[in-house]
Design a protein around this motif. Structure first.
Motif, mmCIF file in Angstrom:
data_model
loop_
_atom_site.group_PDB
_atom_site.id
_atom_site.type_symbol
_atom_site.label_atom_id
_atom_site.label_comp_id
_atom_site.label_asym_id
_atom_site.label_seq_id
_atom_site.Cartn_x
_atom_site.Cartn_y
_atom_site.Cartn_z
ATOM 1 N N ILE A 102 0.982 -6.759 -6.283
ATOM 2 C CA ILE A 102 1.153 -5.325 -6.543
ATOM 3 C C ILE A 102 1.099 -5.045 -8.044
ATOM 4 O O ILE A 102 0.231 -4.324 -8.510
ATOM 5 N N ASP A 121 8.196 -0.670 -4.161
ATOM 6 C CA ASP A 121 7.428 -1.894 -3.855
ATOM 7 C C ASP A 121 7.337 -2.093 -2.345
ATOM 8 O O ASP A 121 6.283 -2.446 -1.807
ATOM 9 N N ILE A 124 4.861 0.268 -0.709
ATOM 10 C CA ILE A 124 3.485 -0.152 -0.994
ATOM 11 C C ILE A 124 3.114 -1.347 -0.111
ATOM 12 O O ILE A 124 2.042 -1.387 0.500
#
Ligand code: ADP
Ligand code: MG
Length: 147
Positions: A102, A121, A124
């Protein structure tokens, strides 16, 4: 970690930082066999799948970071399995298929923004892992076979 990368080993004890300070548990993977690999690959946030061979496969979002408890001389591998567990699973074998990266590790002054960042996070990772090009890795036999 060359994606998709496969790594595995027993879940070891840390300092309970995850649950106690941030409110997010991370299953620390033993890094014994991976010191060279870890040295060569960037710190930061990765996503992928995690298998407990006796049980199931889960999505995970993972931090690979220099650990202040080892004076930043060692990196740790700390996946957060995106599932609510009733019990801890220290000592169990955990197998990871790392699918993507990421972004690099960030340093946050305030705990509040750190927690927010980790939830970002997670979002995502969840969304990326629903894409067919990533979700296919949940069938990777590596995740289900004891090593
Ligand atoms: P430690 O510093 O020992 O890693 P943490 O506070 O990070 O402690 O908590 C991690 C432990 O919590 C894991 O080793 C595992 O046994 C347990 N655990 C429970 N739920 C989860 C989860 N969803 N993801 C990762 N670990 C979990
Ligand atoms: Mg942890």
């Amino acid at each position: 970690l060359i994606e998709p990368g496969q790594i595995g080993g027993p879940v070891v004890k840390g300092f309970r930082q995850g649950s106690k300070v941030v409110g997010i548990p991370t299953a620390n993977l033993s890094t014994k066999q991976y010191s060279t690999l870890l040295f060569e690959h960037p710190s930061g946030v990765y996503f992928g799948l995690a298998g407990l061979p006796t049980c199931c496969v889960f999505k995970m979002v993972m931090n690979v970071c220099w650990n202040p408890y080892f004076n930043n001389t060692e990196k740790t591998i700390e996946p957060w399995l995106l599932h609510d567990f009733d019990e801890d699973f220290y000592g169990e074998e955990l197998l990871l298929v790392i699918v993507g990266y990421i972004w690099p590790e960030a340093n946050f002054p305030a705990l509040g923004s750190l927690t927010e960042m980790i939830h970002e996070d997670r979002k995502i990772a969840e969304e990326a892992l629903d894409l067919p090009m990533h979700s296919k890795f949940k069938d990777d036999p590596y995740l289900k076979s004891p090593h």
